[in-house]
Write a protein that holds these residues in place. Structure first.
Motif, PDB file in Angstrom:
ATOM      1  N   ILE A 198       4.493   7.765   2.748  1.00 30.09           N
ATOM      2  CA  ILE A 198       3.765   6.863   3.640  1.00 30.09           C
ATOM      3  C   ILE A 198       3.414   7.593   4.933  1.00 30.09           C
ATOM      4  O   ILE A 198       2.266   7.555   5.392  1.00 30.09           O
ATOM      5  CB  ILE A 198       4.593   5.605   3.978  1.00 30.09           C
ATOM      6  CG1 ILE A 198       4.942   4.846   2.694  1.00 30.09           C
ATOM      7  CG2 ILE A 198       3.827   4.702   4.948  1.00 30.09           C
ATOM      8  CD1 ILE A 198       3.756   4.326   1.932  1.00 30.09           C
ATOM      9  N   SER A 199       4.376   8.284   5.534  1.00 27.98           N
ATOM     10  CA  SER A 199       4.130   8.966   6.805  1.00 27.98           C
ATOM     11  C   SER A 199       3.109  10.088   6.663  1.00 27.98           C
ATOM     12  O   SER A 199       2.494  10.494   7.648  1.00 27.98           O
ATOM     13  CB  SER A 199       5.435   9.524   7.384  1.00 27.98           C
ATOM     14  OG  SER A 199       5.924  10.602   6.611  1.00 27.98           O
ATOM     15  N   GLU A 218     -10.809  -6.354  -5.409  1.00 26.22           N
ATOM     16  CA  GLU A 218      -9.954  -5.810  -6.464  1.00 26.22           C
ATOM     17  C   GLU A 218      -9.476  -4.401  -6.118  1.00 26.22           C
ATOM     18  O   GLU A 218      -8.344  -4.022  -6.432  1.00 26.22           O
ATOM     19  CB  GLU A 218     -10.725  -5.789  -7.788  1.00 26.22           C
ATOM     20  CG  GLU A 218      -9.867  -5.467  -8.992  1.00 26.22           C
ATOM     21  CD  GLU A 218     -10.663  -5.512 -10.279  1.00 26.22           C
ATOM     22  OE1 GLU A 218     -10.033  -5.565 -11.356  1.00 26.22           O
ATOM     23  OE2 GLU A 218     -11.913  -5.492 -10.215  1.00 26.22           O
ATOM     24  N   VAL A 219     -10.339  -3.628  -5.464  1.00 24.09           N
ATOM     25  CA  VAL A 219      -9.966  -2.271  -5.059  1.00 24.09           C
ATOM     26  C   VAL A 219      -8.797  -2.302  -4.094  1.00 24.09           C
ATOM     27  O   VAL A 219      -7.829  -1.540  -4.226  1.00 24.09           O
ATOM     28  CB  VAL A 219     -11.173  -1.544  -4.417  1.00 24.09           C
ATOM     29  CG1 VAL A 219     -10.716  -0.264  -3.721  1.00 24.09           C
ATOM     30  CG2 VAL A 219     -12.224  -1.225  -5.458  1.00 24.09           C
ATOM     31  N   PHE A 220      -8.863  -3.188  -3.111  1.00 25.96           N
ATOM     32  CA  PHE A 220      -7.794  -3.260  -2.111  1.00 25.96           C
ATOM     33  C   PHE A 220      -6.506  -3.817  -2.710  1.00 25.96           C
ATOM     34  O   PHE A 220      -5.409  -3.395  -2.326  1.00 25.96           O
ATOM     35  CB  PHE A 220      -8.254  -4.091  -0.913  1.00 25.96           C
ATOM     36  CG  PHE A 220      -9.254  -3.380  -0.050  1.00 25.96           C
ATOM     37  CD1 PHE A 220      -8.845  -2.549   0.968  1.00 25.96           C
ATOM     38  CD2 PHE A 220     -10.610  -3.521  -0.283  1.00 25.96           C
ATOM     39  CE1 PHE A 220      -9.759  -1.866   1.754  1.00 25.96           C
ATOM     40  CE2 PHE A 220     -11.537  -2.858   0.490  1.00 25.96           C
ATOM     41  CZ  PHE A 220     -11.114  -2.018   1.519  1.00 25.96           C
ATOM     42  N   PHE A 238       0.396   0.471  -4.727  1.00 22.46           N
ATOM     43  CA  PHE A 238       0.811   1.877  -4.676  1.00 22.46           C
ATOM     44  C   PHE A 238       0.628   2.549  -6.042  1.00 22.46           C
ATOM     45  O   PHE A 238       1.591   3.025  -6.644  1.00 22.46           O
ATOM     46  CB  PHE A 238       2.258   2.017  -4.193  1.00 22.46           C
ATOM     47  CG  PHE A 238       2.466   1.521  -2.804  1.00 22.46           C
ATOM     48  CD1 PHE A 238       2.102   2.293  -1.712  1.00 22.46           C
ATOM     49  CD2 PHE A 238       3.016   0.259  -2.571  1.00 22.46           C
ATOM     50  CE1 PHE A 238       2.275   1.817  -0.412  1.00 22.46           C
ATOM     51  CE2 PHE A 238       3.182  -0.214  -1.273  1.00 22.46           C
ATOM     52  CZ  PHE A 238       2.805   0.572  -0.198  1.00 22.46           C
ATOM     53  N   PRO A 239      -0.607   2.575  -6.528  1.00 21.89           N
ATOM     54  CA  PRO A 239      -0.870   3.155  -7.850  1.00 21.89           C
ATOM     55  C   PRO A 239      -0.554   4.640  -7.881  1.00 21.89           C
ATOM     56  O   PRO A 239      -0.432   5.297  -6.848  1.00 21.89           O
ATOM     57  CB  PRO A 239      -2.370   2.899  -8.056  1.00 21.89           C
ATOM     58  CG  PRO A 239      -2.919   2.824  -6.666  1.00 21.89           C
ATOM     59  CD  PRO A 239      -1.857   2.167  -5.853  1.00 21.89           C
ATOM     60  N   ALA A 299       0.649  10.004  -6.015  1.00 18.26           N
ATOM     61  CA  ALA A 299       0.595  11.442  -6.296  1.00 18.26           C
ATOM     62  C   ALA A 299      -0.112  12.198  -5.175  1.00 18.26           C
ATOM     63  O   ALA A 299       0.283  13.313  -4.817  1.00 18.26           O
ATOM     64  CB  ALA A 299      -0.112  11.680  -7.624  1.00 18.26           C
ATOM     65  N   THR A 300      -1.143  11.594  -4.607  1.00 20.95           N
ATOM     66  CA  THR A 300      -1.836  12.223  -3.478  1.00 20.95           C
ATOM     67  C   THR A 300      -0.894  12.381  -2.297  1.00 20.95           C
ATOM     68  O   THR A 300      -0.889  13.413  -1.615  1.00 20.95           O
ATOM     69  CB  THR A 300      -3.064  11.388  -3.072  1.00 20.95           C
ATOM     70  OG1 THR A 300      -3.936  11.277  -4.187  1.00 20.95           O
ATOM     71  CG2 THR A 300      -3.809  12.043  -1.922  1.00 20.95           C
TER      72      THR A 300
END
Length: 556
Positions: free
Chosen positions: A408-409, A430-432, A438-439, A444-445
């Motif tokens: 998160i940070s 739907e996107v939000f 947290f997909p 992963a990013t």
């Protein structure tokens, strides 16, 4: 976590004599360069615009002229790497869909170069392609045939394709190891025409490269290729310079905003990274239609940068608890409880978010989206506060504890919320809702960004006083050396890239621009933290990148 107000002095200010850490961050060498320079030449622009349209139509005609699938794949690859794909999205999508659905195979589509290229381009466009198409290049033991080592172009194509692997694709893992070994040999052969291209590819594989940075390099590479198409090369140069002028204009606007807010004067302990911040926004979306989105995102990234230094370096824990509580409440009346140096900064955050709401939030889904963008900022500050508490307590968390907070940070969830918001109606409700779960793509990013940053910056940060990084956490928990910890974290980065690719190819219900926002943030991490902390130490490779992308136009 609870965020009760700590007891503050009656005058709502703090003792200036409080001992504070100082990071002594190096200054950026750009200063007001993009604010003070005039890059516009209307006469030249009018002449260039005419030439631009003429050569663009000439390039468009190449799609119809390419008869074989292999020719079309080569053309698409060149157009994408030259940074021109946004002009021809419909043509590219139509061709790739046809190739994906066609059972017809041309004779020259059977060579390694074309098969690997087809695999890569289709996966880049979220089509499913089985890695089993590479089996024909392996022997009975499953090893890649030595005969393909003589095909340098094929090796490069297979190497680039192997970076689009997901978990469990053993043949692609082996392809990466096999091609890397042989490409390293090619780089040592000064007589090989592929030596420089191989050297660059080993450091900056296509799929992981920031698009604008990749385009600049490939234009130079294409320029030196005797078999290049002159119209395509000319169009690439004209387009690159045209976008660069737009970026200059945006950078000037962003630089003026920064100066007008007097953020440097309010927070002199923080890194001043105006140009570098803009590069992060540019890396998320580079197309001209996203000009307003880049400015909005750059402003929020500026807040992230300043918050990072305030929580990490300067503020006391009591001050940070006050600031986090104020962000939680999102109320201008909270200013009175903040120390003086925080007041203007807090007010600026609220004002900019209000401007975003007024400028963009006219579409039906945006009020909903704006709520999540605010919540992401609150979540960001909560994560920063937890890390500040760990530092003040001298606590070294477990890797699980650390990564739960550190992903998160690392700010990538905030990046996503704001970058989606800035796109307007392109991002649906739907996107939000998807982003709030947290997909894997976002997770992963965050892993990639946090671990890359920690690996290259942990020594500097520990010397000046900083919460334990992933390196220290892993060493303590598993009783291993620094080298062993870094090797394991690098493995986790590679696994995270596999997760990104799998999620990217499977998330068919969202438009490409949404998923590209997230993917591009991972690419930015790879750019800034490849060998050093290029956001803190900006006068080495980072300055070189900026000079190429934003300062020096291409000679036509």
């Amino acid at each position: 976590m609870s965020y009760e107000d700590p007891i503050a002095p009656n005058n709502c200010s703090f003792n200036d004599a409080v001992p504070r850490r100082a990071a002594n961050f190096p200054l950026s060498s750009w200063e007001d360069y993009f604010l003070s320079c005039n890059f516009n030449n209307q006469v030249e622009d009018d002449m260039v615009k005419k030439q631009f349209q003429e050569v663009k139509e000439e390039v468009r005609s190449m799609f119809a002229a390419a008869e074989k699938s292999s020719e079309r794949l080569r053309l698409i690859d060149s157009i994408q790497r030259l940074g021109l794909s946004y002009h021809f999205e419909d043509e590219i999508n139509e061709i790739l869909e046809h190739i994906q659905n066609s059972s017809k195979v041309d004779d020259d589509e059977e060579d390694l170069y074309i098969i690997a290229l087809r695999f890569r381009l289709l996966r880049q466009h979220r089509y499913y392609v089985s890695c089993e198409i590479l089996n024909k290049f392996t022997n009975e033991r499953g090893d890649f045939k030595e005969s393909i080592t003589k095909d340098a172009a094929g090796l490069l194509s297979l190497y680039e394709a192997s970076h689009l692997r997901i978990r469990g694709e053993k043949i692609l893992d082996e392809a990466l190891a096999f091609t890397t070994t042989h490409l390293e040999t090619i780089t040592m052969d000064s007589n090989s025409p592929f030596s420089e291209e191989a050297k660059y590819a080993l450091k900056w594989p296509i799929y992981k490269a920031m698009p604008r940075f990749m385009s600049r390099h490939y234009i130079s590479l294409y320029n030196n290729n005797p078999s290049n198409n002159n119209a395509l090369l000319t169009f690439a140069k004209l387009d690159y310079n045209s976008l660069q002028k737009l970026y200059h204009k945006e950078l000037g606007e962003f630089s003026r905003w920064w100066k007008d807010q007097k953020l440097k004067e309010q927070l002199p302990f923080a890194r001043e990274r105006v140009v570098e911040i803009y590069v992060w926004a540019l890396g998320v979306y580079y197309e001209p239609k996203h000009s307003l989105a880049r400015i909005i995102l750059a402003k929020v990234i500026a807040f992230i940068s300043l918050l990072d230094d305030m929580y990490d370096v300067y503020a006391t824990l009591d001050e940070l608890q006050l600031f986090t509580n104020a962000i939680e409440r999102w109320d201008v009346n909270c200013i009175e409880k903040l120390p003086n140096y925080m007041k203007g900064f807090y007010e600026t955050i609220l004002e900019v978010y209000k401007e975003i709401e007024q400028d963009i939030c006219k579409d039906d889904n945006i009020p909903f989206a704006f709520h999540y963008a605010k919540e992401a900022m609150k979540r960001q500050c909560r994560a920063y506060l937890m890390e500040a508490k760990w530092f003040n307590e001298g606590y070294i968390p477990t890797m699980e504890e650390y990564m739960e907070v550190a992903t998160i940070s690392s700010s990538y969830h905030l990046f996503a919320s704001v970058s989606f918001l800035a796109l307007g109606n392109v991002a649906s409700k739907e996107v939000f809702e998807w982003a709030q779960t947290f997909p894997m793509l976002l997770k992963a990013t965050g892993v990639i960004g946090r671990l890359l940053n920690d690996i290259v910056s942990h020594k500097f940060e520990q010397e000046r006083g900083h919460v334990a990084s992933a390196v220290e956490c892993y060493m303590k928990e598993y009783g291993v050396s620094e080298e062993e910890a870094i090797a394991e974290l690098e493995n986790q980065i590679e696994t995270a890239w596999k997760d990104i690719i799998e999620e990217y190819t499977k998330s068919s219900k969202f438009p490409n621009v949404i998923l590209d926002c997230v993917l591009n943030v991972a690419r930015l991490s790879d750019l800034f933290y490849k060998e050093e902390d290029g956001y803190t130490f900006v006068n080495g490779q980072t300055k070189h990148f900026i000079t190429l992308m934003l300062k020096d136009p291409l000679p036509i």
